[in-house]
Write a protein that holds these residues in place. Structure first.
Motif, PDB file in Angstrom:
ATOM      1  N   THR A 152       0.719  -1.301   0.068  1.00 13.27           N
ATOM      2  CA  THR A 152      -0.116   0.035  -0.005  1.00 13.27           C
ATOM      3  C   THR A 152       0.688   1.197   0.067  1.00 13.27           C
ATOM      4  N   LYS A 153       0.210   2.264  -0.606  1.00 14.24           N
ATOM      5  CA  LYS A 153       1.118   3.661  -0.576  1.00 14.24           C
ATOM      6  C   LYS A 153       0.070   4.650  -0.037  1.00 14.24           C
ATOM      7  N   LYS A 154       0.406   5.310   1.031  1.00 13.24           N
ATOM      8  CA  LYS A 154      -0.115   6.323   1.644  1.00 13.24           C
ATOM      9  C   LYS A 154       0.423   7.547   1.372  1.00 13.24           C
ATOM     10  N   ILE A 155      -0.368   8.713   0.835  1.00 13.62           N
ATOM     11  CA  ILE A 155       0.277   9.940   0.757  1.00 13.62           C
ATOM     12  C   ILE A 155      -0.480  11.090   1.236  1.00 13.62           C
ATOM     13  N   ARG A 156       0.175  11.908   2.143  1.00 16.08           N
ATOM     14  CA  ARG A 156      -0.522  12.988   2.751  1.00 16.08           C
ATOM     15  C   ARG A 156       0.145  14.404   2.134  1.00 16.08           C
ATOM     16  N   TYR A 157      -0.474  15.346   1.444  1.00 14.53           N
ATOM     17  CA  TYR A 157       0.247  16.341   0.875  1.00 14.53           C
ATOM     18  C   TYR A 157      -0.294  17.778   1.119  1.00 14.53           C
ATOM     19  N   VAL A 158       0.352  18.596   1.579  1.00 12.36           N
ATOM     20  CA  VAL A 158      -0.320  19.853   1.955  1.00 12.36           C
ATOM     21  C   VAL A 158       0.436  21.090   1.210  1.00 12.36           C
ATOM     22  N   VAL A 159      -0.264  21.965   0.575  1.00  7.05           N
ATOM     23  CA  VAL A 159       0.901  22.771  -0.417  1.00  7.05           C
ATOM     24  C   VAL A 159       0.163  24.256  -0.188  1.00  7.05           C
ATOM     25  N   THR A 160       0.766  25.003   0.007  1.00  7.24           N
ATOM     26  CA  THR A 160       0.027  26.283   0.038  1.00  7.24           C
ATOM     27  C   THR A 160       0.555  27.048  -1.378  1.00  7.24           C
TER      28      THR A 160
END
Length: 636
Positions: free
Chosen positions: A59-67
């Motif tokens: 499994t691949k889990k991604i959390r991405y926060v970009v301004t």
């Protein structure tokens, strides 16, 4: 009464002081000023966790926060998550924040699209995309996405590029591989520590890489590959399994043996086809001619259709299928050509390659599936022939900028073997131009121009040959660098081969090319090949200088002057410019009423230190000035 008023007045102040409201986590003001410099967007947090379950599942889990600071980074508000038969998107979440870090929207299920990723060239393809978009009307704003994908079949482990484009800063990013104890995988870092942090978690090994405070990179002229400048991590399995096919990837040899599994028995042709092929090459004087005939037969009989269905993305259709249907993808067509050559007694190798116009080379010291295309390699007694089997018009034996100058993986009976594809040097990448221009007393001209482009210099124009006349004319008007002209007649022809050539013939009228002032005619003899680009200055450059395609341009322009009307008043001196980056010469001579301009420019390719950049600028400035030199003719 007074005490009650004081109580109600002071209470909010006391509550605020002793119970302050926490600052919003993604408030734009909290981004360090240094990270905003040259940035259109700032990655606040980027966490990737790749959890290996077995040789075939993960499994691949991604959390991405970009301004997103401005409209130049608007694409970061869009998320596209591809999946197929071997993968599944378990969930997808999203949140939008304003510049104060206040949540303004949660992604709803109805906001998520789910569409086919199949293009018009794909006949068999199970690729799909889940997509979402969270954007605000006012910049800056922040987007947070989180999703998880499960995989059933592991031919790839992730590549981590926390800073994957220019003008993007990174506040914090983390990448983890969680793998069962006893399983192994490989990794290669660029601009990262040699070893990750390793810990143990529930009988799993956790490998962690982290980066923080990455300032935005700017694009500068003649820079090295972006991959050299930023952190990057390549990961790959040792043992793997995909749709029941088990393999090992810790060497190019073993990976090639896995491809051999997929290809075994796929090169059988019907007896009638074998007989036809033998008759086709019966009068061929040598093996090279046989290869050419088989390749031309392939082009006349088949067309390219993408096949990306499960294992079909890596395994070719049987040669008999292609022979019957007349279509296939790069794998099937390369295998089919291999089978046809085998039928006439010529050995060849199915070959994997990373294709693309000027695509970067693979990581040769990191065996893994870095390829996106298949071609055919035909070793001959004195040379090696490369065949692009998907094109109905490409020259046989020519790699060009699409597959040239890089490593490819030959799939031999003994396994995979790396080999370099052809490199095209300056003497091969030619542009030779001959032109005659009849000038009248007003400076108007009638020109006949013949230009021959070879090797890499013909790559672009070769696609124009098969276009319709309107497209061809539009291309000519956009690429012939004369201020005001009209095409009277034109023609294209092509010579195929290992070094293909395209010849362009033009008959045009030119309006006011010579400038009349009083009794003088001012003429810029460089008709078609004036250098317009000079690299801009770069303060405190630290990156090496990488020059591009090497080539040689030669122009010989003859001007027939109005008989007995003008005589030379000013003829410029011959120009010679030498540099490590190339050589330039230009001269003008007049004999009777014929003015002949000759220009030669050679550009070298290579890698030079950053300190050489100012020298490169001066080289271009001198050429630009020389290209603008004028002849002054006076009336007799």
């Amino acid at each position: 009464m007074i005490s009650t008023i004081i109580y109600h007045f002071l209470l909010p102040i006391w509550v605020t002081f002793y119970n302050p409201t926490p600052a919003a986590k993604y408030e734009v003001a909290r981004v360090p000023e240094a990270l905003k410099e040259n940035a259109h967007a700032v990655v606040r947090e980027h966490e990737t966790t790749f959890t290996v379950k077995s040789v075939s599942a993960a499994t691949k889990k991604i959390r991405y926060v970009v301004t997103i600071l401005d409209e130049n980074a608007a694409e970061h508000a869009i998320l596209m998550v591809p999946y197929d038969k071997q993968s599944k998107v378990n969930y997808l979440k999203g949140t939008l924040y304003d510049q104060n870090g206040k949540e303004t929207k949660q992604l709803k299920k109805s906001d998520i699209i789910d569409v086919s990723a199949v293009d018009n060239g794909s006949l068999f393809d199970d690729s799909r995309v889940k997509g979402a978009k969270l954007n605000a009307l006012q910049y800056p704003y922040t987007v947070e996405y989180e999703y998880e994908i499960s995989y059933n079949g592991l031919l790839f482990y992730p590549t981590w590029l926390p800073q994957d484009e220019t003008n993007l800063a990174v506040e914090s990013a983390k990448f983890q591989v969680i793998i069962p104890a006893g399983m192994t995988f490989r990794h290669k870092g660029i601009n990262l520590p040699d070893k990750p942090q390793v810990s143990v978690q529930d009988k799993n090994q956790v490998h962690t890489w982290q980066v923080a405070g990455l300032a935005a990179q700017e694009t500068i002229p003649f820079q090295p590959s972006f991959l050299e400048q930023v952190p990057a991590l390549f990961t790959a399995p040792d043992d793997f399994e995909y749709e029941g096919y088990k393999g090992n990837m810790n060497s190019w040899t073993s990976f090639g043996n896995w491809i051999n599994q997929l290809n075994t028995g796929k090169d059988k042709l019907p007896e009638a086809t074998v007989a036809h092929l033998k008759a086709l090459v019966a009068d061929a004087p040598d093996d090279l001619t046989k290869v050419q005939k088989i390749y031309e037969y392939l082009q006349s009989k088949t067309r390219y259709v993408s096949i990306q269905l499960g294992i079909g993305g890596y395994q070719p259709f049987e040669a008999s299928f292609v022979d019957n249907k007349g279509y296939g993808d790069c794998k099937a067509l390369s295998n089919y050509t291999h089978a046809m050559l085998k039928a006439v007694g010529i050995n060849s190798f199915y070959t994997l390659i990373r294709a693309g116009r000027n695509e970067r080379d693979i990581q040769v010291d990191f065996p893994s599936n870095q390829f996106n295309h298949a071609v055919l390699c035909v070793p001959m007694a004195k040379d090696t022939i490369w065949l692009e089997c998907t094109s109905q018009s490409e020259s046989w034996g020519y790699s060009g900028s699409f597959t040239g100058k890089r490593h490819a993986l030959l799939i031999t009976p003994e396994g995979g073997k790396l080999i370099k594809t052809p490199v095209y040097n300056a003497p091969q990448n030619l542009q030779n131009r001959q032109a005659t221009v009849n000038l009248d007393a007003s400076g108007n001209g009638l020109a006949n121009i013949e230009t021959t482009y070879t090797a890499l210099q013909q790559d672009e124009i070769s696609h124009i040959i098969t276009a319709d006349s309107d497209t061809q004319k539009k291309w000519l008007y956009g690429n012939v660098k004369i201020p005001s002209f009209e095409i009277r007649k034109y023609d294209f022809s092509r010579q195929k081969g290992k070094l293909p050539a395209v010849t362009e013939k033009l008959n045009i009228t030119i309006n006011k090319y010579g400038s009349i002032s009083g009794k003088r005619l001012f003429l810029t003899p460089n008709l078609l090949n004036q250098l317009s680009y000079v690299p801009p200055k770069v303060e405190n450059r630290r990156l090496d200088v990488i020059t591009g395609m090497p080539y040689i341009d030669t122009d010989v322009i003859s001007y027939q002057l109005p008989s007995s009307t003008f005589e030379p008043e000013l003829i410029p001196e011959p120009q010679v410019i030498n540099s490590r980056f190339g050589e330039y010469s230009a001269s003008v001579k007049i004999e009777k009423d014929v003015l002949t301009y000759t220009r030669t420019l050679r550009i070298n390719n290579g890698r030079f230190p950053a300190s050489a950049y100012n020298e490169l600028i001066e080289f271009y400035k001198k050429i630009q000035k020389a290209d603008k030199m004028q002849v002054v003719l006076a009336t007799k």
